[in-house]
Design an enzyme around this catalytic site. Structure first.
Site, mmCIF file in Angstrom:
data_model
loop_
_atom_site.group_PDB
_atom_site.id
_atom_site.type_symbol
_atom_site.label_atom_id
_atom_site.label_comp_id
_atom_site.label_asym_id
_atom_site.label_seq_id
_atom_site.Cartn_x
_atom_site.Cartn_y
_atom_site.Cartn_z
ATOM 1 N N ASP A 29 0.859 -1.191 0.000
ATOM 2 C CA ASP A 29 0.000 0.000 0.000
ATOM 3 C C ASP A 29 0.897 1.244 0.000
ATOM 4 O O ASP A 29 1.724 1.400 0.915
ATOM 5 C CB ASP A 29 -0.888 -0.043 1.262
ATOM 6 C CG ASP A 29 -1.804 1.174 1.372
ATOM 7 O OD1 ASP A 29 -1.599 2.158 0.611
ATOM 8 O OD2 ASP A 29 -2.708 1.141 2.226
ATOM 9 N N GLU A 78 30.070 6.036 6.242
ATOM 10 C CA GLU A 78 30.054 4.590 6.485
ATOM 11 C C GLU A 78 29.962 3.855 5.152
ATOM 12 O O GLU A 78 29.580 2.688 5.086
ATOM 13 C CB GLU A 78 28.928 4.192 7.445
ATOM 14 C CG GLU A 78 27.553 4.663 7.036
ATOM 15 C CD GLU A 78 26.479 4.223 8.010
ATOM 16 O OE1 GLU A 78 26.365 3.010 8.275
ATOM 17 O OE2 GLU A 78 25.731 5.092 8.494
ATOM 18 N N CYS A 110 25.828 6.525 11.293
ATOM 19 C CA CYS A 110 25.316 7.837 10.870
ATOM 20 C C CYS A 110 25.766 8.964 11.799
ATOM 21 O O CYS A 110 25.416 10.125 11.590
ATOM 22 C CB CYS A 110 23.790 7.819 10.829
ATOM 23 S SG CYS A 110 23.152 6.446 9.890
ATOM 24 N N THR A 151 13.832 2.920 2.836
ATOM 25 C CA THR A 151 14.619 3.903 3.608
ATOM 26 C C THR A 151 16.023 4.105 3.017
ATOM 27 O O THR A 151 16.913 4.575 3.715
ATOM 28 C CB THR A 151 14.718 3.529 5.103
ATOM 29 O OG1 THR A 151 15.530 2.357 5.245
ATOM 30 C CG2 THR A 151 13.367 3.255 5.711
ATOM 31 N N SER A 200 16.150 -1.055 16.180
ATOM 32 C CA SER A 200 16.890 0.195 15.933
ATOM 33 C C SER A 200 16.006 1.410 16.223
ATOM 34 O O SER A 200 16.484 2.415 16.760
ATOM 35 C CB SER A 200 17.448 0.237 14.502
ATOM 36 O OG SER A 200 16.415 0.419 13.549
ATOM 37 N N HIS A 232 18.484 13.203 13.429
ATOM 38 C CA HIS A 232 18.943 12.334 12.340
ATOM 39 C C HIS A 232 17.691 11.695 11.733
ATOM 40 O O HIS A 232 16.845 11.173 12.462
ATOM 41 C CB HIS A 232 19.868 11.248 12.894
ATOM 42 C CG HIS A 232 20.068 10.106 11.947
ATOM 43 N ND1 HIS A 232 20.550 10.296 10.664
ATOM 44 C CD2 HIS A 232 19.822 8.776 12.056
ATOM 45 C CE1 HIS A 232 20.605 9.121 10.036
ATOM 46 N NE2 HIS A 232 20.167 8.181 10.860
ATOM 47 N N LYS A 241 8.926 10.001 15.708
ATOM 48 C CA LYS A 241 8.960 9.075 16.849
ATOM 49 C C LYS A 241 9.815 9.651 17.973
ATOM 50 O O LYS A 241 9.474 9.530 19.151
ATOM 51 C CB LYS A 241 9.537 7.715 16.416
ATOM 52 C CG LYS A 241 8.600 6.849 15.574
ATOM 53 C CD LYS A 241 9.344 5.573 15.171
ATOM 54 C CE LYS A 241 8.629 4.775 14.110
ATOM 55 N NZ LYS A 241 7.497 4.000 14.612
ATOM 56 N N ASN A 274 17.482 8.541 3.043
ATOM 57 C CA ASN A 274 18.514 8.536 4.084
ATOM 58 C C ASN A 274 19.871 8.915 3.505
ATOM 59 O O ASN A 274 20.244 8.429 2.437
ATOM 60 C CB ASN A 274 18.597 7.134 4.711
ATOM 61 C CG ASN A 274 19.325 7.143 6.057
ATOM 62 O OD1 ASN A 274 19.844 8.163 6.487
ATOM 63 N ND2 ASN A 274 19.351 5.994 6.707
ATOM 64 N N SER A 306 23.901 3.954 14.491
ATOM 65 C CA SER A 306 23.671 2.608 15.005
ATOM 66 C C SER A 306 24.984 2.027 15.499
ATOM 67 O O SER A 306 26.066 2.419 15.090
ATOM 68 C CB SER A 306 23.081 1.725 13.910
ATOM 69 O OG SER A 306 21.781 2.177 13.609
HETATM 70 N N1 CAA Z 1 -0.875 3.383 5.817
HETATM 71 C C1 CAA Z 1 -0.233 4.135 6.740
HETATM 72 N N2 CAA Z 1 0.737 3.634 7.582
HETATM 73 C C2 CAA Z 1 1.049 2.328 7.450
HETATM 74 C C3 CAA Z 1 0.415 1.498 6.513
HETATM 75 C C4 CAA Z 1 -0.591 2.068 5.654
HETATM 76 N N3 CAA Z 1 -1.208 1.352 4.730
HETATM 77 N N4 CAA Z 1 0.951 0.260 6.627
HETATM 78 C C5 CAA Z 1 1.878 0.322 7.613
HETATM 79 N N5 CAA Z 1 1.944 1.566 8.114
HETATM 80 C C6 CAA Z 1 2.817 2.072 9.157
HETATM 81 C C7 CAA Z 1 2.976 1.132 10.345
HETATM 82 O O1 CAA Z 1 1.919 1.271 11.247
HETATM 83 C C8 CAA Z 1 4.304 1.612 10.901
HETATM 84 O O2 CAA Z 1 4.104 2.783 11.651
HETATM 85 P P1 CAA Z 1 4.783 2.975 13.095
HETATM 86 O O3 CAA Z 1 6.267 2.767 12.900
HETATM 87 O O4 CAA Z 1 4.430 4.347 13.503
HETATM 88 O O5 CAA Z 1 4.231 1.902 13.978
HETATM 89 C C9 CAA Z 1 5.098 2.018 9.661
HETATM 90 O O6 CAA Z 1 4.141 2.168 8.616
HETATM 91 C C10 CAA Z 1 6.118 0.986 9.236
HETATM 92 O O7 CAA Z 1 5.456 -0.246 9.139
HETATM 93 P P2 CAA Z 1 6.147 -1.590 9.666
HETATM 94 O O8 CAA Z 1 6.642 -1.381 11.051
HETATM 95 O O9 CAA Z 1 5.249 -2.715 9.393
HETATM 96 O O10 CAA Z 1 7.359 -1.593 8.610
HETATM 97 P P3 CAA Z 1 8.472 -2.623 8.315
HETATM 98 O O11 CAA Z 1 8.381 -3.869 9.096
HETATM 99 O O12 CAA Z 1 8.418 -2.754 6.851
HETATM 100 O O13 CAA Z 1 9.832 -1.880 8.784
HETATM 101 C C11 CAA Z 1 11.463 -0.253 9.293
HETATM 102 C C12 CAA Z 1 10.012 -0.485 8.922
HETATM 103 C C13 CAA Z 1 11.807 -0.994 10.590
HETATM 104 C C14 CAA Z 1 11.687 1.238 9.523
HETATM 105 C C15 CAA Z 1 12.365 -0.749 8.129
HETATM 106 O O14 CAA Z 1 12.120 0.045 6.996
HETATM 107 C C16 CAA Z 1 13.843 -0.703 8.462
HETATM 108 O O15 CAA Z 1 14.394 -1.663 8.980
HETATM 109 N N6 CAA Z 1 14.544 0.428 8.144
HETATM 110 C C17 CAA Z 1 15.976 0.585 8.355
HETATM 111 C C18 CAA Z 1 16.348 0.789 9.807
HETATM 112 C C19 CAA Z 1 16.125 2.208 10.293
HETATM 113 O O16 CAA Z 1 16.042 3.143 9.526
HETATM 114 N N7 CAA Z 1 16.072 2.382 11.621
HETATM 115 C C20 CAA Z 1 15.927 3.695 12.194
HETATM 116 C C21 CAA Z 1 16.712 3.826 13.489
HETATM 117 S S1 CAA Z 1 18.433 3.383 13.188
HETATM 118 C C22 CAA Z 1 19.131 4.771 12.501
HETATM 119 O O17 CAA Z 1 18.576 5.820 12.559
HETATM 120 C C23 CAA Z 1 20.453 4.652 11.809
HETATM 121 C C24 CAA Z 1 20.215 4.585 10.340
HETATM 122 O O18 CAA Z 1 20.242 5.599 9.636
HETATM 123 C C25 CAA Z 1 19.952 3.280 9.774
#
Ligand code: CAA
Length: 385
Positions: A29, A78, A110, A151, A200, A232, A241, A274, A306
């Site tokens: 979606d 990195e 980062c 991302t 994370s 960041h 968040k 990112n 991280s």
């Molecule tokens: N409409 C609106 N929102 C929706 C939706 C829809 N149809 N379907 C899902 N969502 C929302 C979910 O509710 C969720 O929201 P919340 O986080 O507010 O609960 C959001 O979309 C993401 O959904 P999921 O949690 O199901 O997503 P996912 O399992 O696919 O994973 C993620 C999301 C963990 C961010 C993944 O993209 C990821 O691993 N990203 C890389 C790690 C990262 O960026 N971490 C951030 C902290 S670490 C850091 O900052 C260092 C760095 O740069 C990496």
């Protein structure tokens, strides 16, 4: 002596995909990507670009006068291209900087651009006539068809750190916090990051709250002392968040202003994705171009890498900041070329990465000023076009 960011510029690749197209291709979606993650477009990296070319592109937008005065160049990344040689040495040549200069690279996910900025303050404090050039350059790469693909992103931010800075003076109190945590990492043999995504997210918010609250304890300041809190941004929802973790359901005018200025920080990142080391600093440019901030006001900055390390610090906005932050990025980014998902996947797979072979790329397909021409005899070849 006041020390801080005197100029700040940004560059990314000339190509992007939309999150609508990516969602369609991955049968997700689109609102998950656009609302749930908070991204609209993502920079795509052609094989003719890497952190060296991106870094040179960003730094070439700084004024020639301030570049002439650079005594030290620090590249925070990195996405290094060599385990030994500092990427900044290539950038130093591409920019035509003086040979009497020191050049190094810093690494901690980062976070390390913030370490570089703090080290730069020390150099300037000891040698007030010198400028330090800090470049944060990265390619965020997780892999096709992975949950974190949405991302990804790429780009570089270049900053001149000097005395009497014209953008942001950095205040002395800062709080750094480090713990050995496996939330995201990239072993030397891998081009793609490994990530425990949900974990994370939690560590990021936890580190923000720990560093912010300690900063408040040390300074006696409160929310009302900040015009903006910026974060960041691995994806724009992550900043929300962080801020939600602090503000909860606070509906006061101070809290509302912080929320609005976070939205201003997120604007450019939403179009690029990112940048790893550069994301917080791209967020600063975006805030300054799109937010409600006035010279003399305080901005709080949360840097996160991280592994994991966080730092919260603050700076005071300077009167001439508008003339030192480059062109309007939301307009500039409109000039990029949109790719189909098929074209993006091909570019993703064509990256030089860890390949050892000799290769020459078609640089005519890339309009950028600096390009990676290819690799011959295990040596990368860079060129100014
Ligand atoms: N409409 C609106 N929102 C929706 C939706 C829809 N149809 N379907 C899902 N969502 C929302 C979910 O509710 C969720 O929201 P919340 O986080 O507010 O609960 C959001 O979309 C993401 O959904 P999921 O949690 O199901 O997503 P996912 O399992 O696919 O994973 C993620 C999301 C963990 C961010 C993944 O993209 C990821 O691993 N990203 C890389 C790690 C990262 O960026 N971490 C951030 C902290 S670490 C850091 O900052 C260092 C760095 O740069 C990496």
């Amino acid at each position: 002596m006041e020390i801080g960011i005197d100029q700040i510029t940004f560059a990314t690749t000339p190509f992007y995909i939309t999150m609508d197209d990516l969602a369609d291709a991955r049968q997700v979606d689109p609102n998950k990507y656009k609302i749930g993650i908070g991204q609209e477009r993502q920079a795509v990296v052609p094989p003719t670009q890497d952190i060296v070319t991106l870094g040179a592109q960003a730094a070439s937008k700084l004024s020639p006068k301030s570049l002439r005065n650079v005594s030290t160049l620090i590249v925070a990344t990195e996405s290094g291209v060599d385990n030994s040689k500092a990427s900044g040495i290539y950038i130093k040549r591409l920019l035509g900087l003086n040979d009497y200069i020191r050049v190094v690279e810093t690494k901690e996910a980062c976070y390390s651009a913030t370490a570089a900025l703090q080290f730069a303050r020390g150099i300037v404090a000891l040698n007030p006539s010198e400028n330090v050039l800090v470049i944060a350059a990265d390619i965020a790469r997780y892999g096709l068809n992975t949950p974190a693909e949405v991302t990804q992103g790429a780009g570089a931010v270049a900053m001149i750190i000097s005395q009497n800075p014209r953008v942001l003076t950095i205040e002395n109190t800062s709080v750094a916090y480090t713990k050995d945590i496996m939330d995201f990492w990239r072993p030397l043999y891998s081009m793609e990051a490994y990530v425990d995504g949900k974990y994370s997210n939690q560590v990021y918010v936890d580190f923000f709250l720990k560093t912010y609250h300690r900063y408040v304890q040390l300074t006696g300041r409160s929310l009302a002392d900040f015009a903006a809190l910026i974060f960041h941004l691995p994806y724009t929802k992550m900043g929300k968040k962080g801020l939600d973790g602090l503000l909860q359901d606070d509906a006061s005018p101070v809290a509302e202003r912080l929320r609005n200025n976070l939205a201003a920080e997120q604007k450019v990142s939403r179009q690029v994705g990112n940048l790893y080391t550069g994301s917080l600093y791209l967020g600063l440019i975006s805030l300054l171009q799109n937010g409600d901030v006035t010279p003399g006001e305080r901005i709080g900055l949360f840097s996160y890498g991280s592994g994991a390390e966080g730092e919260f610090y603050s700076g005071i906005l300077q009167p001439d900041y508008r003339n030192q932050i480059g062109d309007d990025l939301l307009q500039t980014l409109q000039k990029r070329h949109q790719l189909s998902i098929g074209e993006y996947e091909k570019m993703f797979n064509d990256q030089l990465g860890m390949r050892k072979e000799d290769i020459i790329y078609d640089i005519d397909t890339d309009p950028s000023e600096f390009v990676l021409v290819g690799q011959q005899g295990n040596q990368r070849i860079y060129q100014e076009k």
